[in-house]
Design a protein around this motif. Structure first.
Motif, PDB file in Angstrom:
ATOM      1  N   THR A  29      41.800   5.752  41.388  1.00 37.23           N
ATOM      2  CA  THR A  29      40.787   5.829  40.368  1.00 37.23           C
ATOM      3  C   THR A  29      39.669   7.015  40.643  1.00 37.23           C
ATOM      4  O   THR A  29      39.090   6.881  41.873  1.00 37.23           O
ATOM      5  CB  THR A  29      40.164   4.376  40.008  1.00 37.23           C
ATOM      6  OG1 THR A  29      41.278   3.590  39.957  1.00 37.23           O
ATOM      7  CG2 THR A  29      39.040   4.474  39.153  1.00 37.23           C
ATOM      8  N   ARG A  31      35.949   7.767  39.606  1.00 38.11           N
ATOM      9  CA  ARG A  31      34.936   6.768  39.250  1.00 38.11           C
ATOM     10  C   ARG A  31      33.828   7.751  38.082  1.00 38.11           C
ATOM     11  O   ARG A  31      33.890   8.783  38.164  1.00 38.11           O
ATOM     12  CB  ARG A  31      33.808   6.721  40.368  1.00 38.11           C
ATOM     13  CG  ARG A  31      34.368   5.626  41.350  1.00 38.11           C
ATOM     14  CD  ARG A  31      34.624   4.404  40.970  1.00 38.11           C
ATOM     15  NE  ARG A  31      35.291   3.354  41.770  1.00 38.11           N
ATOM     16  CZ  ARG A  31      35.937   2.597  41.551  1.00 38.11           C
ATOM     17  NH1 ARG A  31      36.637   2.012  40.349  1.00 38.11           N
ATOM     18  NH2 ARG A  31      36.699   1.799  42.471  1.00 38.11           N
ATOM     19  N   ASP A  43      35.472   5.565  34.002  1.00 38.68           N
ATOM     20  CA  ASP A  43      36.535   5.633  35.170  1.00 38.68           C
ATOM     21  C   ASP A  43      37.729   6.196  34.505  1.00 38.68           C
ATOM     22  O   ASP A  43      38.142   6.295  33.460  1.00 38.68           O
ATOM     23  CB  ASP A  43      36.875   4.425  35.725  1.00 38.68           C
ATOM     24  CG  ASP A  43      35.458   3.879  36.484  1.00 38.68           C
ATOM     25  OD1 ASP A  43      34.598   4.520  36.478  1.00 38.68           O
ATOM     26  OD2 ASP A  43      35.717   2.538  36.984  1.00 38.68           O
ATOM     27  N   THR A  45      41.845   6.450  35.644  1.00 40.77           N
ATOM     28  CA  THR A  45      42.806   5.676  36.677  1.00 40.77           C
ATOM     29  C   THR A  45      44.225   6.555  36.341  1.00 40.77           C
ATOM     30  O   THR A  45      44.628   6.683  35.240  1.00 40.77           O
ATOM     31  CB  THR A  45      43.017   4.216  36.381  1.00 40.77           C
ATOM     32  OG1 THR A  45      41.888   3.539  36.624  1.00 40.77           O
ATOM     33  CG2 THR A  45      44.181   3.764  37.310  1.00 40.77           C
TER      34      THR A  45
END
Length: 137
Positions: A29, A31, A43, A45
């Protein structure tokens, strides 16, 4: 190099002459942040397919579970194949050369398995100090 969390229980198989192969999904991930003009970037991922061989696969089989944090070093492998309907698929995998488990050992142990000593597997009789003589700080 990747640091991320295991997304599902690893799959481990044994191939020719008992060689272990593990496959796991790893989520990394990035941020989110806020730009100077106030725009929020969420975020992000990414999911990675990680392949581990031999001893690393055996370690994964015994100690790695869904949610654990791992550090993976490896090589990127690209594979292209055609399925039964003739549709072409591209697969990107990380073939791990090195792995470190980053999840603390205390959270990896099932509840009720803590021992009297400071080291996993050490009984109170092996602890020369004894639990009653340990300072509370």
């Amino acid at each position: 190099m990747l640091i991320g969390n295991v997304g599902r229980e690893p799959e481990v198989r044994y191939v020719d002459q008992g060689v272990a192969v593990a496959r796991l999904s790893l989520a990394t991930t990035e941020r989110g942040y806020t730009l100077s003009n106030g725009t929020k970037v969420p975020d992000r991922t990414d999911w990675h397919n990680v392949i581990l061989w031999r001893r690393l696969a055996e370690i994964v089989e015994k100690y790695v579970h869904k949610g654990d944090k791992l550090y993976i070093e490896g090589r990127v492998r690209y594979t292209v194949y055609d399925d039964k309907q003739g549709k072409r698929h591209s697969v990107t995998e990380i073939w791990a050369d090195n792995m470190e488990m980053l999840t603390p050992k205390v959270s990896q142990m099932p509840q009720g398995t803590e021992t009297a000593g400071n080291e996993p597997g050490m009984s109170g009789a092996q602890n020369p100090i004894g639990r009653e003589n340990v300072a509370p700080f």
